[in-house]
Design a protein around this motif. Structure first.
Motif, PDB file in Angstrom:
ATOM      1  N   LEU A 180       0.806  -1.269  -0.037  1.00  0.00           N
ATOM      2  CA  LEU A 180       0.063  -0.016  -0.018  1.00  0.00           C
ATOM      3  C   LEU A 180       0.802   1.202  -0.035  1.00  0.00           C
ATOM      4  O   LEU A 180       0.291   2.331  -0.113  1.00  0.00           O
ATOM      5  CB  LEU A 180      -0.870  -0.014   1.216  1.00  0.00           C
ATOM      6  CG  LEU A 180      -1.793  -1.084   1.264  1.00  0.00           C
ATOM      7  CD1 LEU A 180      -3.024  -1.131   2.346  1.00  0.00           C
ATOM      8  CD2 LEU A 180      -2.879  -0.724  -0.197  1.00  0.00           C
ATOM      9  N   ASP A 181       2.241   1.226   0.167  1.00  0.00           N
ATOM     10  CA  ASP A 181       3.030   2.025  -0.256  1.00  0.00           C
ATOM     11  C   ASP A 181       3.107   2.650  -1.668  1.00  0.00           C
ATOM     12  O   ASP A 181       3.723   3.703  -2.118  1.00  0.00           O
ATOM     13  CB  ASP A 181       4.572   1.939   0.278  1.00  0.00           C
ATOM     14  CG  ASP A 181       4.808   1.906   1.834  1.00  0.00           C
ATOM     15  OD1 ASP A 181       3.782   2.264   2.517  1.00  0.00           O
ATOM     16  OD2 ASP A 181       5.438   1.133   2.478  1.00  0.00           O
ATOM     17  N   GLU A 182       2.633   1.920  -2.508  1.00  0.00           N
ATOM     18  CA  GLU A 182       2.707   1.937  -4.038  1.00  0.00           C
ATOM     19  C   GLU A 182       1.442   2.636  -4.468  1.00  0.00           C
ATOM     20  O   GLU A 182       0.387   2.322  -4.251  1.00  0.00           O
ATOM     21  CB  GLU A 182       2.791   0.624  -4.744  1.00  0.00           C
ATOM     22  CG  GLU A 182       4.027  -0.190  -4.263  1.00  0.00           C
ATOM     23  CD  GLU A 182       5.171   0.384  -4.535  1.00  0.00           C
ATOM     24  OE1 GLU A 182       5.203   0.958  -5.433  1.00  0.00           O
ATOM     25  OE2 GLU A 182       6.367  -0.150  -3.935  1.00  0.00           O
ATOM     26  N   GLY A 183       1.654   3.589  -5.206  1.00  0.00           N
ATOM     27  CA  GLY A 183       0.669   4.628  -5.612  1.00  0.00           C
ATOM     28  C   GLY A 183      -0.383   3.726  -6.715  1.00  0.00           C
ATOM     29  O   GLY A 183      -1.569   4.230  -6.648  1.00  0.00           O
ATOM     30  N   SER A 184       0.191   2.864  -7.311  1.00  0.00           N
ATOM     31  CA  SER A 184      -0.799   2.137  -8.382  1.00  0.00           C
ATOM     32  C   SER A 184      -1.841   1.277  -7.529  1.00  0.00           C
ATOM     33  O   SER A 184      -2.962   1.398  -8.259  1.00  0.00           O
ATOM     34  CB  SER A 184       0.191   1.082  -9.036  1.00  0.00           C
ATOM     35  OG  SER A 184       0.882   0.159  -8.350  1.00  0.00           O
ATOM     36  N   ASN A 185      -1.621   1.133  -6.321  1.00  0.00           N
ATOM     37  CA  ASN A 185      -2.799   0.513  -5.630  1.00  0.00           C
ATOM     38  C   ASN A 185      -3.748   1.383  -5.203  1.00  0.00           C
ATOM     39  O   ASN A 185      -5.174   1.076  -5.371  1.00  0.00           O
ATOM     40  CB  ASN A 185      -2.327  -0.326  -4.069  1.00  0.00           C
ATOM     41  CG  ASN A 185      -1.698  -1.455  -4.611  1.00  0.00           C
ATOM     42  OD1 ASN A 185      -2.171  -2.433  -5.358  1.00  0.00           O
ATOM     43  ND2 ASN A 185      -0.422  -1.740  -4.089  1.00  0.00           N
ATOM     44  N   HIS A 186      -3.391   2.448  -4.881  1.00  0.00           N
ATOM     45  CA  HIS A 186      -4.384   3.502  -4.488  1.00  0.00           C
ATOM     46  C   HIS A 186      -5.225   4.244  -5.693  1.00  0.00           C
ATOM     47  O   HIS A 186      -6.635   4.332  -5.613  1.00  0.00           O
ATOM     48  CB  HIS A 186      -3.726   4.650  -3.923  1.00  0.00           C
ATOM     49  CG  HIS A 186      -2.952   4.525  -2.732  1.00  0.00           C
ATOM     50  ND1 HIS A 186      -3.815   3.940  -1.652  1.00  0.00           N
ATOM     51  CD2 HIS A 186      -1.927   3.917  -2.461  1.00  0.00           C
ATOM     52  CE1 HIS A 186      -3.071   3.471  -0.577  1.00  0.00           C
ATOM     53  NE2 HIS A 186      -1.717   3.744  -1.020  1.00  0.00           N
ATOM     54  N   GLU A 187      -4.802   4.034  -6.934  1.00  0.00           N
ATOM     55  CA  GLU A 187      -5.409   4.448  -8.139  1.00  0.00           C
ATOM     56  C   GLU A 187      -6.640   3.324  -8.375  1.00  0.00           C
ATOM     57  O   GLU A 187      -7.720   3.628  -8.813  1.00  0.00           O
ATOM     58  CB  GLU A 187      -4.604   4.497  -9.410  1.00  0.00           C
ATOM     59  CG  GLU A 187      -3.725   5.708  -9.272  1.00  0.00           C
ATOM     60  CD  GLU A 187      -2.841   5.759 -10.640  1.00  0.00           C
ATOM     61  OE1 GLU A 187      -3.073   5.022 -11.563  1.00  0.00           O
ATOM     62  OE2 GLU A 187      -1.966   6.564 -10.579  1.00  0.00           O
TER      63      GLU A 187
END
Length: 243
Positions: free
Chosen positions: A160-167
């Motif tokens: 969840l530190d990766e921005g792709s997950n938040h998109e």
């Protein structure tokens, strides 16, 4: 508390040489003697993977190409020993492959390869890719008129530190991707963390979410099968912190 009592399951299949048994997983993992640098990552997923394959996922070795199957995507692809053990226990491949884990000519690499590992839906290892792929998988199924298959993706809390997950999270909630299920293994390895807990990140984007003990099989099963009409589901499975 871990429940090791087997129960009638959607994930069982007649093709297995023996009835899958959670108590037998340590023996299968012990067969994998390759140089594994992510053993804690593997063991953190063991109980959740078992419950999914033994009681929830509608996929068998004979149905890995069936359009109507459930899809499981292992985004947390580093440390795949638990995944390989669970697949072997359920007959996706013979356990004789396990001792070769990580060797040059073994199909069982340090990151799963969907072209080499029977039952693997994606090649994984680069963190942050699995959840976006799962969103795309659900959209692809919808485009084909396949609204019954469920898509599960397992990610780690550090992903969840990766921005792709938040998109992906931000899209899936408003889009009402009910077929999408995300399992977050929380072993306290995230750099940033989330005020209010990991589940709050999903509920704020319109998901249904539950947080459970990642070693309690009955709690995992109840969370995995909880109704969530019109919304994707996230299950946060807390396990012991990574040492």
């Amino acid at each position: 508390m871990t429940n090791t009592t087997a129960a009638p399951a959607h994930g069982r299949h007649a093709a297995s040489a023996a009835i899958p048994d959670f108590a037998g997983l340590p023996r299968l993992i012990a067969l994998m003697t390759g140089d594994e640098k992510h053993a804690p990552a593997a063991h953190s997923t063991l109980d959740a993977l078992w419950v999914l394959y033994d009681r929830v996922l509608r996929v068998t070795p004979d149905a890995v190409d069936d359009p109507g199957r459930d899809r499981f995507l292992l985004s947390k692809g580093h440390g795949p020993m638990a995944y390989y053990a669970v697949l072997a226990a359920h007959g996706f491949f013979d356990e004789s492959l396990l001792p070769g884990f990580g060797s040059y000519d073994s199909p069982l690499g340090h990151h799963p390869d969907r072209l080499l590992v029977p039952g693997a839906e994606i090649g994984s290892g680069s963190l942050g890719h699995g959840l976006p792929i799962a969103v795309g998988t659900v959209l692809g199924l919808r485009a084909q008129g396949l609204t019954d298959p469920r898509v599960w993706v397992l990610i780690g809390d550090a992903e969840l530190d990766e921005g792709s997950n938040h998109e992906a999270i931000a899209h899936a909630g408003p889009a009402g991707l009910e077929q999408l299920h995300t399992l977050v293994i929380d072993n306290a390895s995230a750099t940033h963390g989330w005020p209010g807990g990991i589940a709050s990140r999903f509920t704020s984007a319109g998901w249904a979410a539950e947080t459970v003990d990642g070693r309690d099989h009955e709690a995992l099963y109840a969370a995995f099968t909880a109704p969530h009409p019109g919304r994707p589901l996230a299950v946060v499975a807390r396990v012991e912190p990574k040492g």
